[in-house]
Design a protein around this motif. Structure first.
Motif, PDB file in Angstrom:
ATOM      1  N   TYR A 151       0.812  -1.221   0.000  1.00 40.25           N
ATOM      2  CA  TYR A 151       0.000   0.000   0.000  1.00 40.25           C
ATOM      3  C   TYR A 151       0.843   1.269   0.000  1.00 40.25           C
ATOM      4  O   TYR A 151       0.345   2.348  -0.302  1.00 40.25           O
ATOM      5  N   GLN A 152       2.120   1.154   0.314  1.00 41.65           N
ATOM      6  CA  GLN A 152       2.976   2.337   0.381  1.00 41.65           C
ATOM      7  C   GLN A 152       3.934   2.440  -0.802  1.00 41.65           C
ATOM      8  O   GLN A 152       4.775   3.335  -0.833  1.00 41.65           O
ATOM      9  N   THR A 153       3.800   1.545  -1.761  1.00 41.55           N
ATOM     10  CA  THR A 153       4.686   1.565  -2.927  1.00 41.55           C
ATOM     11  C   THR A 153       4.224   2.589  -3.951  1.00 41.55           C
ATOM     12  O   THR A 153       3.029   2.702  -4.244  1.00 41.55           O
ATOM     13  N   SER A 154       5.170   3.320  -4.492  1.00 43.07           N
ATOM     14  CA  SER A 154       4.899   4.276  -5.571  1.00 43.07           C
ATOM     15  C   SER A 154       5.614   3.809  -6.826  1.00 43.07           C
ATOM     16  O   SER A 154       6.784   3.415  -6.764  1.00 43.07           O
ATOM     17  N   ILE A 155       4.927   3.849  -7.954  1.00 43.29           N
ATOM     18  CA  ILE A 155       5.514   3.446  -9.234  1.00 43.29           C
ATOM     19  C   ILE A 155       5.335   4.589 -10.223  1.00 43.29           C
ATOM     20  O   ILE A 155       4.212   5.089 -10.408  1.00 43.29           O
ATOM     21  N   ALA A 156       6.434   5.015 -10.830  1.00 41.93           N
ATOM     22  CA  ALA A 156       6.396   6.116 -11.796  1.00 41.93           C
ATOM     23  C   ALA A 156       6.926   5.647 -13.140  1.00 41.93           C
ATOM     24  O   ALA A 156       7.897   4.889 -13.199  1.00 41.93           O
ATOM     25  N   ARG A 165       9.387   2.881  -5.703  1.00 43.02           N
ATOM     26  CA  ARG A 165       9.828   3.329  -4.382  1.00 43.02           C
ATOM     27  C   ARG A 165       8.932   2.732  -3.302  1.00 43.02           C
ATOM     28  O   ARG A 165       7.716   2.796  -3.404  1.00 43.02           O
ATOM     29  N   ASN A 166       9.554   2.151  -2.282  1.00 42.48           N
ATOM     30  CA  ASN A 166       8.843   1.700  -1.089  1.00 42.48           C
ATOM     31  C   ASN A 166       9.842   1.523   0.041  1.00 42.48           C
ATOM     32  O   ASN A 166      10.986   1.955  -0.064  1.00 42.48           O
TER      33      ASN A 166
END
Length: 296
Positions: A151-156, A165-166
């Motif tokens: 739930y805290q992972t960011s994907i760009a 990013r996590n």
């Protein structure tokens, strides 16, 4: 507890499994990991996605992580019978693996499963099936961290690929199609594996990874991890030396792709087999290793 077992503070929500925001805030502040709740009971008789719970639920700014699968109480109708009902969890395990991997295997039961012969036999059947599968073994505390990481992972989207990013606990990215990863240009990427029409990309423990894709299938020029029963702590390259640091909760098993112009540096404590550019390593006892490949 075994000396090798990691120490964590874990609480399993009891009763209705509905911790409040105040309770979740207290646990996060004091470094307590919590898990339980959810309701994953999909079976052949109820083959609907609505019978699969998510990984967790958001309660204001906090997350409650659900258990991966349900316990025998659900499969035995609140322990009213049939007492052999927990064997049906094998159906749930299979359906949440194929055609899409949606949930892990989680054997979850109360001590009273040993109070009746039929429930005990069901439990033995579940264990026998589970240990025969090719899996990575995790402690509950590790799964909770991965659930939070989900739930805290960011994907760009970046030029040529993706940035992920996590907190470093979620170390697999799944693409629901066959992709081609450029290991050399990527950062923090240890390898990948194709499973049917899906690609699983393995990351190391850094908080910021870069996955660079190739536009077409090319013969891999670098060694990379195909699969393991543990996780990758660190991967790096210096000149033509590729270094992989792996750990596991059991004696380490791993399979690498190794191009013909590369060789695995000598390492003790492993049974090693090399076949068709694949290197399979099976540790006798060690639960971690630093594997080094030298390429020309």
């Amino acid at each position: 507890a075994p000396k090798s077992k990691q120490k964590e503070r874990v609480i399993f929500w009891s009763g209705d499994c509905l911790p409040t925001r105040v309770v979740l805030a207290y646990c996060e502040r004091d470094g307590i990991l919590g898990m339980n709740g959810g309701d994953t009971t999909i079976k052949k008789s109820d083959p609907w996605l609505s019978y699969i719970a998510p990984f967790g639920i958001q309660r204001e700014e906090y997350w409650q992580i659900y258990t991966a699968q349900q316990n025998e109480n659900v499969y035995t109708n609140d322990w009213l019978g049939p007492f052999w009902g927990y064997r049906d969890v094998i159906e749930t395990f299979k359906i949440t693996e194929e055609p899409y991997r949606l949930k892990p295997i989680n054997i979850y039961y109360h001590f009273y499963s040993g109070s009746k012969l039929s429930s005990f036999k069901a439990l033995n059947e579940v264990y026998s099936w589970a240990v025969a599968q090719k899996t990575s073994k995790l402690y509950a505390s590790q799964y909770i961290k991965k659930g939070i990481g989900f739930y805290q992972t960011s994907i760009a989207k970046i030029e040529g690929g993706f940035e992920v990013r996590n907190g470093g606990f979620l170390r697999t990215v799944r693409f629901d199609k066959k992709i081609h990863v450029d290991i050399d240009k990527s950062r923090g990427v240890a390898g990948y594996k194709y499973h049917k029409d899906t690609t699983y990309v393995t990351l190391d423990s850094r908080e910021n990874s870069i996955i660079i894709l190739e536009s077409e299938a090319l013969a891999p020029k670098t060694p990379y991890l195909i699969d393991a029963n543990g996780w990758v702590v660190k991967v790096n390259k210096h000149n033509n030396i590729y270094n992989f640091k792996l750990k596991a909760n059991l004696p380490l098993e791993a399979t690498f792709y190794m191009p013909t112009h590369c060789r695995l540096m000598p390492i003790e404590g492993f049974k090693i087999e090399i076949l068709d550019k694949k290197v399979s390593l099976l540790a006798k006892e060690t639960k971690g290793a630093e594997l080094v490949f030298e390429c020309q």
